[in-house]
Design an enzyme around this catalytic site. Structure first.
Site, short mmCIF file in Angstrom:
data_model
loop_
_atom_site.label_atom_id
_atom_site.label_comp_id
_atom_site.label_asym_id
_atom_site.label_seq_id
_atom_site.Cartn_x
_atom_site.Cartn_y
_atom_site.Cartn_z
CG HIS A 35 -1.97 -1.04 1.22
ND1 HIS A 35 -1.74 -2.30 1.70
CD2 HIS A 35 -3.24 -1.03 0.75
CE1 HIS A 35 -2.84 -3.03 1.55
NE2 HIS A 35 -3.76 -2.29 0.98
CG ASP A 75 -4.14 -5.43 -4.62
OD1 ASP A 75 -5.22 -4.95 -4.23
OD2 ASP A 75 -3.31 -5.94 -3.84
#
Length: 339
Positions: free
Chosen positions: A186, A256
């Site tokens: 992330h 993703d």
């Protein structure tokens, strides 16, 4: 189902804004994804999923995704559903008793299907097929069933079958393997230097075993032995040679989240890179309108092979098996009590 664009979108809150409704009507994402910010009381979530579908035609087969894994990745939480254990806890049951472990994995997914179908959610981004190495970052950590590819393979298969028994479809993640990451994708770009033979013997195994599933999500990870310049999500070589080639997956491949900072460039550049790598869908989760517009402007209509894969998904939603929910909950609770 009518023509859609090659992306999946989130939304900002508990209800749709007028701007979101207009955006979805105009840009027609293939599907939607919910996060914790979208989850209130069950009736609110059901209304939201219905409203999302209504913006692009109202078909009940329009995919609405969620990450409902148990443990810390559980978007729908108590008091509306139980707090479920993480995958590592189920893996621990398997190591004590293989039959009970597989049953626990199937039961938990079947219970997810009861919980989620009532909300209008029909796709769960599960199973996590990443094979964890010692010291793996918590971004995966106990989300993995274990450190052995065989355990991850069979537990992932049981979890997928539990979802399908309840009328939902699974998404395998994170292809071709996220279990060696030592940083959080992330925020940073994970780089894996393992030899290709080791990756083939460990990381890729669960995905090869489950290559006939209909959907998978990519990993934002650089595998230096394959493509030292690009993470799997934006690497034509990883997609062509590993995901479509060695693994043999010919289903619908989504990224993703395109907002994750493991990817380089602005949102528009990331979306273009994902499409150029050969993925079928760009996943955008955050509900930020400026980013949603950038994605929509930089992805093509869903046509050709991608459309065929998408249509195979929407044609495949199974009928739920009619199982007794209370009996399955009691059985599951008894199993996890032994862990």
């Amino acid at each position: 189902m009518s023509e859609s664009k090659s992306f999946i979108s989130g939304c900002k809150g508990l209800t749709l804004t007028d701007d979101e409704k207009a955006f979805f009507r105009d840009e027609r994402p293939w599907g939607f994804i919910l996060f914790g910010r979208n989850i209130g009381e069950p009736s609110q979530v059901a209304d939201l999923t219905a409203a999302l579908r209504d913006t692009i035609g109202g078909d009940a087969r329009i995919p609405v995704l969620i990450d409902q894994e148990g443990g810390r990745v559980q978007r729908v939480k108590p008091p509306y559903v139980p707090q479920y254990p993480n995958a590592a806890a189920l893996g621990a049951i398997y190591r004590q008793d293989e039959e009970k472990g597989l049953r626990a994995a199937w039961l938990m997914s079947r219970l997810f299907a009861f919980d989620l179908s009532r909300l209008g959610v029909n796709v769960d981004c599960l199973p996590v097929l990443d094979v964890a190495v010692p010291g793996v970052h918590d971004v995966i950590g106990n989300r993995a069933y274990g450190q052995e590819p065989e355990i991850v393979s069979v537990m992932g298969k049981a979890a997928s079958e539990g979802l399908k028994a309840g009328g939902l479809l699974p998404v395998m993640k994170h292809m071709p393997g996220h279990g060696r990451t030592m940083v959080d994708s992330h925020h940073d770009l994970p780089v894996v230097n393992a030899p290709i033979k080791e990756l083939e013997a460990v990381d890729f195994v669960p995905f090869r075993r489950m290559k006939d599933e209909l959907m998978a999500m990519s990993a934002h990870i650089v595998f230096t032995e394959i493509d030292r310049d690009n993470p799997a999500t934006t690497s034509p070589k990883v997609v062509r040679d590993i995901i479509r080639g060695h693994i043999g997956f010919d289903g619908l491949l989504m990224s993703d989240d395109v907002s994750m900072n493991a990817l380089r460039g602005d949102i528009a550049a990331r979306a273009r890179g994902i499409v150029a790598a050969g993925l079928d869908l760009v996943l955008h989760c955050h509900g930020i309108m400026e980013e949603m517009i950038a994605v929509a402007e930089n992805v093509p209509p869903l046509v050709g092979k991608g459309r065929q894969r998408a249509d195979a998904v929407t044609a495949a939603f199974p009928q739920a098996d009619g199982a007794d929910e209370q009996a399955l909950r009691e059985e599951f609770n008894a199993l996890i009590a032994i862990a």
